[in-house]
Write an enzyme that holds these catalytic residues in place. Structure first.
Site, mmCIF file in Angstrom:
data_model
loop_
_atom_site.group_PDB
_atom_site.id
_atom_site.type_symbol
_atom_site.label_atom_id
_atom_site.label_comp_id
_atom_site.label_asym_id
_atom_site.label_seq_id
_atom_site.Cartn_x
_atom_site.Cartn_y
_atom_site.Cartn_z
ATOM 1 N N GLY A 26 16.440 -27.552 14.052
ATOM 2 C CA GLY A 26 16.450 -27.230 12.625
ATOM 3 C C GLY A 26 15.372 -28.010 11.885
ATOM 4 N N ASP A 27 15.087 -27.569 10.670
ATOM 5 C CA ASP A 27 14.110 -28.242 9.798
ATOM 6 C C ASP A 27 12.707 -28.296 10.397
ATOM 7 O OD1 ASP A 27 16.243 -28.691 8.062
ATOM 8 O OD2 ASP A 27 16.730 -30.596 9.030
ATOM 9 N N LYS A 39 10.699 -23.655 8.964
ATOM 10 C CA LYS A 39 10.845 -22.195 9.054
ATOM 11 C C LYS A 39 10.568 -21.526 7.708
ATOM 12 C CE LYS A 39 15.052 -22.821 10.527
ATOM 13 N NZ LYS A 39 15.067 -24.263 10.767
ATOM 14 N N GLY A 86 18.699 -25.352 4.840
ATOM 15 C CA GLY A 86 17.915 -25.837 3.707
ATOM 16 C C GLY A 86 16.479 -25.494 4.008
ATOM 17 N N HIS A 87 15.983 -24.431 3.388
ATOM 18 C CA HIS A 87 14.631 -23.959 3.685
ATOM 19 C C HIS A 87 13.741 -24.196 2.469
ATOM 20 C CE1 HIS A 87 16.286 -20.997 6.944
ATOM 21 N NE2 HIS A 87 16.553 -22.260 7.180
ATOM 22 N N THR A 88 12.627 -24.854 2.715
ATOM 23 C CA THR A 88 11.743 -25.220 1.611
ATOM 24 C C THR A 88 10.556 -24.273 1.548
ATOM 25 O OG1 THR A 88 12.312 -27.473 2.213
ATOM 26 C CG2 THR A 88 10.577 -27.194 0.555
ATOM 27 N N ARG A 115 39.953 -13.359 14.243
ATOM 28 C CA ARG A 115 40.377 -12.095 13.605
ATOM 29 C C ARG A 115 41.297 -12.315 12.409
ATOM 30 N NH1 ARG A 115 41.429 -9.983 19.559
ATOM 31 N NH2 ARG A 115 42.501 -11.954 19.443
ATOM 32 N N GLN A 142 18.762 -22.964 11.131
ATOM 33 C CA GLN A 142 19.068 -23.937 12.194
ATOM 34 C C GLN A 142 18.018 -23.853 13.323
ATOM 35 O OE1 GLN A 142 22.112 -22.020 10.862
ATOM 36 N NE2 GLN A 142 21.872 -23.637 9.389
ATOM 37 N N THR A 192 25.841 -25.981 15.667
ATOM 38 C CA THR A 192 26.416 -25.191 14.592
ATOM 39 C C THR A 192 27.174 -24.043 15.255
ATOM 40 O OG1 THR A 192 25.945 -24.208 12.430
ATOM 41 C CG2 THR A 192 24.405 -23.666 14.212
ATOM 42 N N GLY A 235 20.697 -34.808 2.140
ATOM 43 C CA GLY A 235 19.932 -36.000 1.780
ATOM 44 C C GLY A 235 19.994 -37.106 2.824
ATOM 45 N N HIS A 243 3.469 -29.766 10.808
ATOM 46 C CA HIS A 243 3.537 -31.212 10.563
ATOM 47 C C HIS A 243 2.504 -32.029 11.342
ATOM 48 C CE1 HIS A 243 7.565 -29.792 9.289
ATOM 49 N NE2 HIS A 243 7.533 -30.797 8.432
ATOM 50 N N GLY A 293 0.591 -25.867 11.015
ATOM 51 C CA GLY A 293 0.907 -26.402 9.687
ATOM 52 C C GLY A 293 0.328 -27.795 9.535
ATOM 53 N N VAL A 294 -0.433 -28.002 8.458
ATOM 54 C CA VAL A 294 -1.014 -29.323 8.212
ATOM 55 C C VAL A 294 -0.640 -29.819 6.809
ATOM 56 C CG1 VAL A 294 -2.873 -29.187 9.914
ATOM 57 C CG2 VAL A 294 -3.232 -28.189 7.640
HETATM 58 P P1 GDP Z 1 13.376 -25.424 7.566
HETATM 59 O O1 GDP Z 1 14.813 -25.750 7.431
HETATM 60 O O2 GDP Z 1 12.973 -25.150 8.971
HETATM 61 O O3 GDP Z 1 12.915 -24.324 6.633
HETATM 62 O O4 GDP Z 1 12.589 -26.729 7.138
HETATM 63 P P2 GDP Z 1 12.926 -27.694 5.869
HETATM 64 O O5 GDP Z 1 12.467 -27.015 4.635
HETATM 65 O O6 GDP Z 1 14.325 -28.182 5.935
HETATM 66 O O7 GDP Z 1 12.049 -28.948 6.231
HETATM 67 C C1 GDP Z 1 10.674 -28.873 6.389
HETATM 68 C C2 GDP Z 1 9.990 -29.791 5.368
HETATM 69 O O8 GDP Z 1 8.663 -30.015 5.783
HETATM 70 C C3 GDP Z 1 9.878 -29.198 3.983
HETATM 71 O O9 GDP Z 1 9.889 -30.219 3.041
HETATM 72 C C4 GDP Z 1 8.521 -28.496 4.027
HETATM 73 O O10 GDP Z 1 7.934 -28.341 2.751
HETATM 74 C C5 GDP Z 1 7.751 -29.451 4.866
HETATM 75 N N1 GDP Z 1 6.696 -28.872 5.702
HETATM 76 C C6 GDP Z 1 6.674 -27.672 6.329
HETATM 77 N N2 GDP Z 1 5.550 -27.573 7.093
HETATM 78 C C7 GDP Z 1 4.882 -28.746 6.944
HETATM 79 C C8 GDP Z 1 3.658 -29.275 7.495
HETATM 80 O O11 GDP Z 1 2.964 -28.653 8.291
HETATM 81 N N3 GDP Z 1 3.322 -30.537 7.076
HETATM 82 C C9 GDP Z 1 4.071 -31.263 6.205
HETATM 83 N N4 GDP Z 1 3.652 -32.476 5.873
HETATM 84 N N5 GDP Z 1 5.210 -30.801 5.690
HETATM 85 C C10 GDP Z 1 5.604 -29.563 6.056
HETATM 86 P P1 IMO Z 2 17.928 -25.454 8.678
HETATM 87 O O1 IMO Z 2 18.106 -23.972 8.580
HETATM 88 C C1 IMO Z 2 19.166 -29.141 10.700
HETATM 89 C C2 IMO Z 2 23.370 -29.396 11.944
HETATM 90 C C3 IMO Z 2 24.268 -30.389 11.228
HETATM 91 C C4 IMO Z 2 25.232 -30.735 12.345
HETATM 92 C C5 IMO Z 2 25.406 -29.401 13.076
HETATM 93 C C6 IMO Z 2 26.635 -28.615 12.662
HETATM 94 O O2 IMO Z 2 17.564 -26.103 7.404
HETATM 95 O O3 IMO Z 2 17.017 -25.793 9.804
HETATM 96 P P2 IMO Z 2 27.271 -27.218 10.499
HETATM 97 O O4 IMO Z 2 27.412 -27.650 9.069
HETATM 98 O O5 IMO Z 2 26.267 -26.134 10.703
HETATM 99 O O6 IMO Z 2 28.585 -26.904 11.137
HETATM 100 O O7 IMO Z 2 26.720 -28.533 11.253
HETATM 101 O O8 IMO Z 2 24.237 -28.640 12.772
HETATM 102 N N1 IMO Z 2 22.675 -28.449 11.043
HETATM 103 C C7 IMO Z 2 21.364 -28.503 10.769
HETATM 104 N N2 IMO Z 2 20.416 -29.400 11.132
HETATM 105 N N3 IMO Z 2 18.825 -28.070 9.977
HETATM 106 C C8 IMO Z 2 19.744 -27.150 9.623
HETATM 107 O O9 IMO Z 2 19.426 -25.987 9.004
HETATM 108 C C9 IMO Z 2 21.091 -27.365 9.997
HETATM 109 N N4 IMO Z 2 22.239 -26.677 9.801
HETATM 110 C C10 IMO Z 2 23.191 -27.354 10.461
HETATM 111 O O10 IMO Z 2 23.540 -31.510 10.787
HETATM 112 O O11 IMO Z 2 24.636 -31.633 13.242
HETATM 113 MG MG MG Z 3 16.049 -27.256 6.690
#
Ligand code: GDP
Ligand code: IMO
Ligand code: MG
Length: 458
Positions: free
Chosen positions: A11-12, A15, A39-41, A141, A232, A247, A329, A358, A443-444
Site C-alpha cells: 500500500g501507499d 497509486k 488514502g490516495h493522494t 451472508r 492497498q 486487509t 497519521g 519516489h 515518479g520523481v
Molecule cells: P497510494 O495510497 O498508493 O495512493 O499512496 P499515498 O497517497 O498514500 O502515498 C504516496 C505519497 O507519496 C503521497 O503523499 C504522494 O503525493 C507521494 N508521492 C507519490 N509519488 C511520489 C514520488 O515519486 N516522489 C515523491 N517524493 N512523492 C511521491
Molecule cells: P492505500 O490504498 C497501506 C493496512 C493496515 C493494516 C491492514 C488491515 O492507501 O494504499 P484494514 O483497516 O484494511 O483492515 O487494515 O492493512 N492497510 C493499508 N496500508 N495502505 C493502505 O491503503 C492500507 N489499507 C489498509 O495498516 O495493516
Molecule cells: Mg495510501
C-alpha cells in the site's frame, strides 16, 4: 480498453498519483475493492487531495465508480463528496448496488477485536474503519448492501436479523456493555434504520446507484477507456498477502474482475500496471525482511525507538518521503526495496508495465540497497514463502547500488528518461530486468509534472 492499477507492495506506493497521470485518458475510473481504509493522494493544480473512498479520477471530472467488491461507508462517502464540492469540484460518483455497506457496528467491532488481540501483541494494526467486520458479514451472508438501502422493508429486515447478533457478540463474547460504548446507537436498529435509509434516499435522489458490471461493460463496449484503481497492495491481499496481517479484500489484478463485474478476459486483455515505491513502507504489523530501524507497536519484537541498526537512515527516508499514514497519521515502517516481494506481486497480477515512484526520496544517499533474495533455513529464495512465520525467518541478501544526486525533478521529468541520473537509471533497469517488465513511468516527486513517462497504457 481497461488499465488496472495494482499496488505491488504494502500500500501507499503512489497509486493515486499514477491513476491521475494515466487516468487523463480514461473516461471512467472504478475502484474494485476496499473501502475508506485507502488514502490516495492526488496533487492537482498545486492543491493536494487525499481521497479515501472517491476514486482518484473524480478530481479531473472522470466518472467514478465504487464497484461491487468495495465496502462503502456512506458517512465517509458523502463527507468526502461534500468536501470536494466545497473545494470547487463537481465529482460524479456511482456506487454499485451490490457493494456492501459499512455500518457503525463494524467500526466498533474492528476496534474491539484489535484491542483484544493487542493483549497478546497479535493486533493487525488496522485502520479501524470496519473493513474486516464488513467483509466478514459479506461472506457470512448477513451483510447489508447498497441496494438494500433503497428499500425500507428490506433494510429493516436485514438490520433486525443482524443487529441482535452484533449486540450478542459485544456482550456475550467480549463481555462488554453496549451502553458503555462510545457509540451505543451503533447497535440500535431504529437509529441505524433512520440514518441509513436516509443515505438510501440520497443515493436515489442523486441517481448514484448502478449495476457496476452492466455500467462498466457498456462503457467499455462503447469504446470508453476504463481505469480500475486498486487500493492497498499485493502483500496485504487476503489471499496472496501476508495473512493474517492483511486487509480483507483482493487488491491483486484478479480482484479487478470480480470486484467490478467486468469479465476476466476484458480485464486481462488490458494493461495491468504494478505500482512500486522505490523503497518499502508498511503501516501496521507483520514481517518486513528489509526493514530499516522500526516503529514501536508495529514492528514485531521492537520494544524501544532508537534500537535498530539503521534507525537514522529509516528516519531520514521517512522524513524525506513524508511517510506518515494518509488515513491514520501513523509513522510508516521503512525498508529497502524487496525483490522477492516484487517477483511474487508480478506473478500474481501479471503486470504488463510498472510505475516506479519516489526515486527523488532516495536521492542524496551514498548508496541504495535492495533485498535481492532471501535465505531461509540455509536455502536461497527468490520469492516469498507462504506463511508469516517463514517470512519472519527470512534474511535478506542485499545488492548495493551507487546513490544519485538530488536534482530539478520537474525539469528532469520534462526532458525524459535520459536526464535521470545514470545511477538511478541503473536502479530502474535492474528492477525491469528482474521482473521482466518495462517501467512505463518513473515518479520523481509528488506533482503530476514530476513523473517521467516512457509509455502510456491507454
Ligand atoms: P497510494 O495510497 O498508493 O495512493 O499512496 P499515498 O497517497 O498514500 O502515498 C504516496 C505519497 O507519496 C503521497 O503523499 C504522494 O503525493 C507521494 N508521492 C507519490 N509519488 C511520489 C514520488 O515519486 N516522489 C515523491 N517524493 N512523492 C511521491
Ligand atoms: P492505500 O490504498 C497501506 C493496512 C493496515 C493494516 C491492514 C488491515 O492507501 O494504499 P484494514 O483497516 O484494511 O483492515 O487494515 O492493512 N492497510 C493499508 N496500508 N495502505 C493502505 O491503503 C492500507 N489499507 C489498509 O495498516 O495493516
Ligand atoms: Mg495510501
Amino acid at each position: 480498453m481497461t488499465v488496472t492499477i495494482v499496488g505491488a507492495q504494502l500500500g501507499d506506493e503512489g497509486k493515486g498519483g499514477i491513476v491521475d497521470l494515466f487516468g487523463d485518458a480514461a473516461d471512467v475510473v472504478a475502484r474494485y475493492q476496499g473501502g475508506d481504509n485507502a488514502g490516495h493522494t492526488v496533487v492537482h493544480q498545486g492543491e493536494e487531495y487525499k481521497l479515501s473512498l472517491v476514486p482518484s479520477g473524480a478530481i479531473r471530472g472522470k466518472v467514478g465508480v465504487l464497484g461491487n467488491g468495495c465496502v462503502v461507508n456512506p458517512r465517509t462517502l458523502f463527507d468526502e463528496l461534500d468536501t470536494l464540492r466545497d473545494r470547487g469540484l463537481d465529482p460524479d460518483v456511482r456506487v454499485a448496488e451490490r457493494a456492501h455497506v459499512i455500518l457503525p457496528y463494524h467500526r466498533v467491532l474492528d476496534g474491539i477485536e484489535e484491542e483484544v488481540k493487542s493483549e497478546t501483541d497479535d493486533e493487525v494494526g488496522t485502520t479501524g474503519r470496519g473493513i474486516g467486520p464488513t467483509y466478514e458479514d459479506k461472506a457470512g451472508r448477513r451483510g447489508v448492501r447498497v441496494g438494500d438501502l433503497l428499500d425500507s422493508d428490506v433494510l429493516r429486515d436485514r438490520l433486525e436479523y443482524v443487529v441482535p447478533q452484533k449486540r450478542a457478540l459485544v456482550e456475550d463474547v467480549y463481555g462488554l456493555d453496549v451502553a458503555d460504548l462510545d457509540d451505543p446507537d451503533a447497535f440500535d436498529v431504529d437509529a441505524l434504520f433512520e440514518e441509513f435509509r436516509e443515505f438510501g434516499r440520497r443515493f436515489e435522489d442523486d441517481d448514484m446507484t448502478v449495476v457496476a458490471g452492466e455500467f462498466l461493460t457498456a462503457a467499455s463496449e462503447e469504446g470508453q477507456n476504463v481505469m480500475l484503481e486498486g487500493a492497498q497492495g499485493t502483500l496485504i491481499d487476503i489471499d496472496h498477502g501476508n495473512y493474517p496481517y492483511v486487509t480483507s479484500s483482493n487488491p491483486t489484478a484478479g480482484g479487478a474482475a470480480v470486484g467490478t463485474g467486468l469479465s476476466p478476459g476484458l480485464v486481462g486483455g488490458g494493461e495491468i500496471i504494478g505500482i512500486v515505491k522505490g523503497y518499502l513502507t508498511r503501516v501496521g504489523s507483520g514481517p518486513l525482511p528489509t526493514e530499516l530501524g522500526g516503529v514501536v507497536g508495529d514492528t514485531p519484537g521492537y520494544e524501544e525507538q532508537g534500537e535498530g541498526d539503521d534507525e537514522e537512515l529509516a528516519t531520514y527516508i521517512r522524513e524525506e518521503g513524508g511517510e506518515y499514514g494518509t488515513v491514520t497519521g501513523r509513522p510508516r515502517r521503512v525498508g529497502w526495496l524487496d525483490m522477492p516481494m516484487l517477483r511474487h506481486a508480478t506473478r500474481v497480477s501479471g503486470f504488463t508495465g510498472l510505475a516506479i515512484n519516489h526515486l527523488d526520496v532516495l536521492a542524496g544517499l551514498d548508496e541504495v540497497k535492495v533485498g535481492h533474495t532471501y535465505t531461509l533455513d540455509g536455502e536461497e529464495m527468490h520469492t516469498i514463502p507462504s506463511t508469516t512465520e517463514q517470512w519472519q525467518a527470512c534474511e535478506a541478501t542485499f545488492r548495493t547500488f551507487d546513490g544519485w544526486d538530488d536534482g530539478d525533478w520537474a525539469a528532469i521529468a520534462e526532458e525524459g528518461y535520459e536526464a535521470l541520473p545514470e545511477n538511478a537509471q541503473a536502479y530502474v533497469e535492474y528492477i525491469e530486468d528482474e521482473l521482466d517488465t518495462p517501467a512505463y513511468a518513473i515518479g520523481v516527486g509528488p506533482n503530476r509534472d514530476e513523473a517521467i513517462v516512457r509509455q502510456r497504457p491507454f
